[in-house]
Design a protein around this motif. Structure first.
Motif, PDB file in Angstrom:
ATOM      1  N   GLU A 124      -3.363   5.944  10.355  1.00  0.00           N
ATOM      2  CA  GLU A 124      -1.960   6.234  10.048  1.00  0.00           C
ATOM      3  C   GLU A 124      -1.704   6.131   8.558  1.00  0.00           C
ATOM      4  OE1 GLU A 124       2.312   4.118  10.946  1.00  0.00           O
ATOM      5  OE2 GLU A 124       0.845   4.215  12.556  1.00  0.00           O
ATOM      6  N   SER A 125      -0.907   7.046   8.013  1.00  0.00           N
ATOM      7  CA  SER A 125      -0.626   7.078   6.585  1.00  0.00           C
ATOM      8  C   SER A 125       0.193   5.855   6.176  1.00  0.00           C
ATOM      9  CB  SER A 125       0.140   8.351   6.220  1.00  0.00           C
ATOM     10  OG  SER A 125       1.431   8.326   6.799  1.00  0.00           O
ATOM     11  N   ASP A 126       0.261   5.624   4.888  1.00  0.00           N
ATOM     12  CA  ASP A 126       1.019   4.496   4.358  1.00  0.00           C
ATOM     13  C   ASP A 126       2.513   4.734   4.505  1.00  0.00           C
ATOM     14  OD1 ASP A 126      -1.208   2.974   3.363  1.00  0.00           O
ATOM     15  OD2 ASP A 126      -1.417   4.512   1.820  1.00  0.00           O
ATOM     16  N   ALA A 127       3.227   3.667   4.804  1.00  0.00           N
ATOM     17  CA  ALA A 127       4.684   3.739   4.819  1.00  0.00           C
ATOM     18  C   ALA A 127       5.180   3.826   3.386  1.00  0.00           C
ATOM     19  CB  ALA A 127       5.266   2.503   5.506  1.00  0.00           C
ATOM     20  N   ALA A 128       6.049   4.796   3.123  1.00  0.00           N
ATOM     21  CA  ALA A 128       6.595   4.952   1.778  1.00  0.00           C
ATOM     22  C   ALA A 128       7.407   3.718   1.395  1.00  0.00           C
ATOM     23  CB  ALA A 128       7.469   6.201   1.707  1.00  0.00           C
ATOM     24  N   TYR A 140      -0.406  -1.373  -1.110  1.00  0.00           N
ATOM     25  CA  TYR A 140      -0.480  -0.822   0.239  1.00  0.00           C
ATOM     26  C   TYR A 140      -1.634  -1.500   0.974  1.00  0.00           C
ATOM     27  CZ  TYR A 140       2.641   2.871  -1.369  1.00  0.00           C
ATOM     28  OH  TYR A 140       3.709   3.548  -1.878  1.00  0.00           O
ATOM     29  N   PRO A 141      -1.418  -1.956   2.196  1.00  0.00           N
ATOM     30  CA  PRO A 141      -2.474  -2.686   2.915  1.00  0.00           C
ATOM     31  C   PRO A 141      -3.635  -1.776   3.296  1.00  0.00           C
ATOM     32  CG  PRO A 141      -0.599  -2.284   4.354  1.00  0.00           C
ATOM     33  CD  PRO A 141      -0.174  -1.854   2.989  1.00  0.00           C
ATOM     34  N   GLU A 142      -4.804  -2.387   3.433  1.00  0.00           N
ATOM     35  CA  GLU A 142      -6.003  -1.669   3.865  1.00  0.00           C
ATOM     36  C   GLU A 142      -5.920  -1.379   5.352  1.00  0.00           C
ATOM     37  OE1 GLU A 142      -8.532   0.479   3.842  1.00  0.00           O
ATOM     38  OE2 GLU A 142      -9.448  -0.661   2.190  1.00  0.00           O
ATOM     39  N   LYS A 143      -6.169  -0.119   5.752  1.00  0.00           N
ATOM     40  CA  LYS A 143      -6.123   0.273   7.157  1.00  0.00           C
ATOM     41  C   LYS A 143      -7.436   0.848   7.657  1.00  0.00           C
ATOM     42  CE  LYS A 143      -1.159   1.317   7.100  1.00  0.00           C
ATOM     43  NZ  LYS A 143      -0.119   2.351   7.398  1.00  0.00           N
ATOM     44  N   ARG A 144      -8.416   1.048   6.788  1.00  0.00           N
ATOM     45  CA  ARG A 144      -9.665   1.677   7.190  1.00  0.00           C
ATOM     46  C   ARG A 144     -10.589   0.644   7.832  1.00  0.00           C
ATOM     47  NH1 ARG A 144     -10.925   4.000   1.327  1.00  0.00           N
ATOM     48  NH2 ARG A 144     -10.394   1.808   0.941  1.00  0.00           N
ATOM     49  N   GLN A 160      -9.129 -10.416  -7.144  1.00  0.00           N
ATOM     50  CA  GLN A 160     -10.302  -9.766  -7.731  1.00  0.00           C
ATOM     51  C   GLN A 160     -10.744  -8.550  -6.931  1.00  0.00           C
ATOM     52  OE1 GLN A 160     -12.456 -13.849  -8.436  1.00  0.00           O
ATOM     53  NE2 GLN A 160     -13.708 -12.249  -9.359  1.00  0.00           N
ATOM     54  N   VAL A 161     -10.478  -8.558  -5.626  1.00  0.00           N
ATOM     55  CA  VAL A 161     -10.936  -7.478  -4.753  1.00  0.00           C
ATOM     56  C   VAL A 161      -9.740  -6.880  -4.017  1.00  0.00           C
ATOM     57  CG1 VAL A 161     -12.295  -6.897  -2.707  1.00  0.00           C
ATOM     58  CG2 VAL A 161     -13.240  -8.428  -4.449  1.00  0.00           C
ATOM     59  N   TYR A 162      -9.629  -5.566  -4.120  1.00  0.00           N
ATOM     60  CA  TYR A 162      -8.662  -4.766  -3.355  1.00  0.00           C
ATOM     61  C   TYR A 162      -9.444  -3.550  -2.902  1.00  0.00           C
ATOM     62  CZ  TYR A 162      -4.468  -1.860  -2.536  1.00  0.00           C
ATOM     63  OH  TYR A 162      -3.499  -1.051  -1.981  1.00  0.00           O
ATOM     64  N   THR A 163      -9.858  -3.562  -1.628  1.00  0.00           N
ATOM     65  CA  THR A 163     -10.823  -2.565  -1.177  1.00  0.00           C
ATOM     66  C   THR A 163     -10.295  -1.140  -1.270  1.00  0.00           C
ATOM     67  OG1 THR A 163     -10.110  -3.004   1.110  1.00  0.00           O
ATOM     68  CG2 THR A 163     -12.098  -4.131   0.333  1.00  0.00           C
ATOM     69  N   ARG A 164      -8.988  -0.967  -1.385  1.00  0.00           N
ATOM     70  CA  ARG A 164      -8.466   0.384  -1.542  1.00  0.00           C
ATOM     71  C   ARG A 164      -8.725   0.949  -2.930  1.00  0.00           C
ATOM     72  NH1 ARG A 164      -3.364   1.991   2.032  1.00  0.00           N
ATOM     73  NH2 ARG A 164      -3.714   3.824   0.735  1.00  0.00           N
ATOM     74  N   GLN A 165      -9.294   0.131  -3.830  1.00  0.00           N
ATOM     75  CA  GLN A 165      -9.776   0.679  -5.099  1.00  0.00           C
ATOM     76  C   GLN A 165     -10.990   1.576  -4.873  1.00  0.00           C
ATOM     77  OE1 GLN A 165      -7.643   0.701  -7.334  1.00  0.00           O
ATOM     78  NE2 GLN A 165      -7.980  -0.923  -8.806  1.00  0.00           N
ATOM     79  N   VAL A 166     -11.654   1.425  -3.732  1.00  0.00           N
ATOM     80  CA  VAL A 166     -12.645   2.420  -3.300  1.00  0.00           C
ATOM     81  C   VAL A 166     -11.860   3.455  -2.509  1.00  0.00           C
ATOM     82  CG1 VAL A 166     -14.790   2.829  -2.051  1.00  0.00           C
ATOM     83  CG2 VAL A 166     -14.434   0.642  -3.222  1.00  0.00           C
ATOM     84  N   ASN A 167     -11.418   4.492  -3.169  1.00  0.00           N
ATOM     85  CA  ASN A 167     -10.416   5.398  -2.628  1.00  0.00           C
ATOM     86  C   ASN A 167     -11.002   6.487  -1.735  1.00  0.00           C
ATOM     87  OD1 ASN A 167      -7.754   6.779  -2.591  1.00  0.00           O
ATOM     88  ND2 ASN A 167      -8.839   8.297  -3.828  1.00  0.00           N
ATOM     89  N   ASN A 334     -11.846  -3.705  -9.737  1.00  0.00           N
ATOM     90  CA  ASN A 334     -11.999  -3.627  -8.286  1.00  0.00           C
ATOM     91  C   ASN A 334     -10.899  -4.381  -7.547  1.00  0.00           C
ATOM     92  OD1 ASN A 334     -15.295  -3.522  -9.073  1.00  0.00           O
ATOM     93  ND2 ASN A 334     -14.600  -2.156  -7.444  1.00  0.00           N
ATOM     94  N   GLY A 335      -9.914  -4.887  -8.272  1.00  0.00           N
ATOM     95  CA  GLY A 335      -8.887  -5.708  -7.653  1.00  0.00           C
ATOM     96  C   GLY A 335      -7.504  -5.117  -7.793  1.00  0.00           C
ATOM     97  N   PHE A 336      -6.507  -5.992  -7.619  1.00  0.00           N
ATOM     98  CA  PHE A 336      -5.117  -5.566  -7.712  1.00  0.00           C
ATOM     99  C   PHE A 336      -4.369  -6.545  -8.610  1.00  0.00           C
ATOM    100  CE2 PHE A 336      -0.758  -4.785  -6.223  1.00  0.00           C
ATOM    101  CZ  PHE A 336      -0.734  -3.414  -6.272  1.00  0.00           C
ATOM    102  N   VAL A 337      -4.670  -6.480  -9.893  1.00  0.00           N
ATOM    103  CA  VAL A 337      -3.967  -7.263 -10.907  1.00  0.00           C
ATOM    104  C   VAL A 337      -3.101  -6.279 -11.688  1.00  0.00           C
ATOM    105  CG1 VAL A 337      -4.198  -8.713 -12.950  1.00  0.00           C
ATOM    106  CG2 VAL A 337      -5.767  -9.006 -11.026  1.00  0.00           C
TER     107      VAL A 337
END
Length: 583
Positions: A124-128, A140-144, A160-167, A334-337
């Motif tokens: 499911e797509s991200d909620a706006a 936006y939370p990881e859903k994969r 340090q890690v936000y896996t959605r940086q691997v897009n 690779n994170g969300f700073v």
């Protein structure tokens, strides 16, 4: 009374082979009548902060074995993308691709997994989000599924890690395991379209780069009752030059029954790509006292960040004190700073009162949050005090009221007298209907205009979960934000988002979903239907599409009614077939 029997196949779990098994576990039930009651198999003390420490023990399981060592999940995906050109929708890209996922159990507690050419179109797509007045990147939370599994090991206070940086991964491999009281996680991936977050003191610049390669390594050990020490390293290399790496240590130490100390220290090393690329417009932007430019020019620098926290958790009184610091040159590729160049100190305290005799009140809690933020050089940037009262009422209903008083320095101007009220109410009074609403109003800085002002803001949101016909659930969500100029009462901006998933479970294998979303700021309507058939959790067939409509005003040829008002300008159809082989 009644009984429930639940069967969990041993082949879906991993555990040591041979001998009699001894597992820690607990089972609990929420009883949502007039007042929420919780029953658990193992006794739980609310004055004991460590919940897993209180679990019971399962014994007597012998002659059992876990699942096979090898799992292969091939998939076939077909996609047809269309967009509006020459006044009609035309195919932009049509393709059919194979993908595969492999998992191998190296031992009962260590497994390796990999995926090649993965497709997540069924997710499911991200909620706006309403972000018209923020200068920072939105989370936006990881859903994969591939990145969700084992992701809790990468969670630290400094992201340090936000896996959605691997897009858009071409391939990814990972290893996760547990040896006694130590855990290990390793992940590597190639990304075809790489997001890049460049944090500053008052904003985040977001870019899209081309191919990159990422590696994450995490190790953590626990001992005693709720003590832990971990090491986390990340690295990302960019095609054409440039890199970003971090290395940090984190841990928690339980001082006594109710007090705990937490800490994390991270260093970063950044080598910018040698070509300006998407940063060419930032030629005048500098940071770290003017020592570095924001434009990619191949320069290198190091950064530093830390978190220190002391907490008290107990049945009634709890408090926490925290100190954060992030240098102007700290980045976590690779994170969300999203913000650096600051020191941040905060104090939180609250006391919970339990009502044993009241007919309408179960518990209530006053709390207080006090915080201050300084720049790296010591200039005050923000300070606030926020008292709050919250209560849990009968009928699975909760409510809270909070008041904020703040003084903030933004874009070199000192904005004092920022005051806002917040009210939050939600209720699960019925099995069929659950609903809630949140409102905030008062003063807020208009940040996205040339000359920021302290305007009058109204924030509203509401949600509802409806369970209809036994198999149909509808979950509408609405968010609204408006800010007016303090002198002219002109609306500086007004934005709202309406989103509603419709989920229908025909039987245990057939599932249908429709997501409807409207973004009032962009005047865009989205429809996302999906039909899925699942033989089990992994073997499945998906058929779906996504449709994007632009609001065409009467001046642009659109009609007044909904059927003619919106014009479709993007469309995608997809199918996916995957089958799990296990041995």
């Amino acid at each position: 009374g009644w009984q429930v029997e639940v069967a969990v196949p041993f082949q879906s779990l991993r555990f040591p082979q041979g001998g009699e098994q001894s597992w820690r576990a607990t089972f609990w039930r929420n009883h949502p009548r007039e007042s929420r009651r919780r029953y658990s198999w193992a006794a739980a003390d609310r004055d004991e902060p460590c919940w897993p420490c209180q679990w019971g023990t399962l014994v007597g399981m012998a002659a059992i074995s876990s699942g096979g060592a090898l799992e292969v999940l091939p998939s076939l995906t077909g996609v047809d993308e269309q967009e509006l050109r020459d006044d009609r929708l035309q195919s932009n890209e049509s393709q059919m691709e194979m993908g595969v996922g492999v998992r191998y159990g190296l031992s009962s507690s260590l497994s390796a997994a990999g995926t090649f050419n993965p497709d997540f179109s069924q997710v499911e797509s991200d909620a706006a989000q309403v972000g018209v007045n923020t200068t920072f990147a939105l989370f936006y939370p990881e859903k994969r599924p591939f990145f969700q599994e084992g992701s809790d090991l990468y969670e630290t206070w400094i992201d340090q890690v936000y896996t959605r940086q691997v897009n858009d991964p071409r391939w990814a491999v990972k290893t996760t395991g547990r040896m006694g009281r130590s855990s290990l996680a390793v992940l590597a991936a190639q990304d075809e379209r790489t997001p890049y977050l460049m944090p500053f003191q008052e904003k985040t610049e977001v870019f899209s780069l081309e191919r990159s390669w990422s590696a994450l390594v995490r190790g953590r050990s626990t001992w005693g009752r709720d003590n832990a020490l971990g090491l986390l390293g990340t690295s990302r290399l960019y095609e054409g030059g440039g890199s970003g790496s971090t290395l940090g240590v984190d841990g928690r130490l339980r001082l006594d029954r109710n007090h705990r100390f937490e800490a994390q220290v991270v260093g970063s090393w950044t080598v910018e790509p040698p070509r300006a690329g998407p940063t060419a417009d930032l030629e005048s932007e500098r940071f770290a006292g003017g020592d570095h430019s924001a434009v990619f020019d191949g320069e290198s620098f190091g950064g530093y960040a830390h978190y220190l926290g002391l907490q008290r958790s107990a049945r009634h009184w709890d408090w926490s004190a925290a100190w954060w610091a992030t240098s102007p040159t700290f980045r976590a590729d690779n994170g969300f700073v999203t913000q650096n160049d600051r020191h941040f100190g905060s104090l939180n305290s609250g006391y919970t009162f339990y009502s044993e005799k009241s007919r309408w009140l179960d518990e209530w809690r006053p709390s207080l949050n006090v915080a201050r933020i300084w720049s790296w050089e010591g200039l005050r940037k923000d300070e606030w005090i926020r008292p709050q009262i919250s209560a849990n009422l009968v009928g699975q209903t909760s409510a809270s009221v909070a008041w904020l008083s703040s003084n903030e320095r933004f874009h070199g101007e000192d904005f004092r007298g920022i005051k806002r009220w917040e009210v939050d109410v939600d209720s699960k009074f019925s099995e069929m209907v659950q609903a809630g609403a949140w409102a905030s109003w008062g003063r807020s800085i208009a940040r996205r205009i040339d000359e920021p002002v302290l305007g009058r803001v109204v924030n509203l949101s509401a949600w509802c979960d409806l369970k209809l016909l036994g198999r149909l659930t509808v979950q509408p969500r609405w968010e609204y934000q408006q800010l007016r100029h303090p002198g002219t009462d002109e609306i500086l901006f007004a934005d709202y988002v309406l989103r509603s998933p419709f989920n229908f479970q025909l039987d245990r294998r057939i599932f249908a979903r429709l997501v409807v979303q409207y973004d009032g700021f962009e005047d865009r309507l989205s429809l996302e239907p999906l039909l899925s058939w699942r033989l089990n959790a992994f073997t499945a067939v998906y058929l779906g599409s996504s449709h994007r409509f632009q609001d065409a005003s009467p001046q642009a040829g659109g009609g007044e009614d909904l059927a003619t008002r919106f014009r479709e300008d993007q469309r995608q159809f997809f199918f996916k077939i995957q089958y799990l082989f296990q041995s």
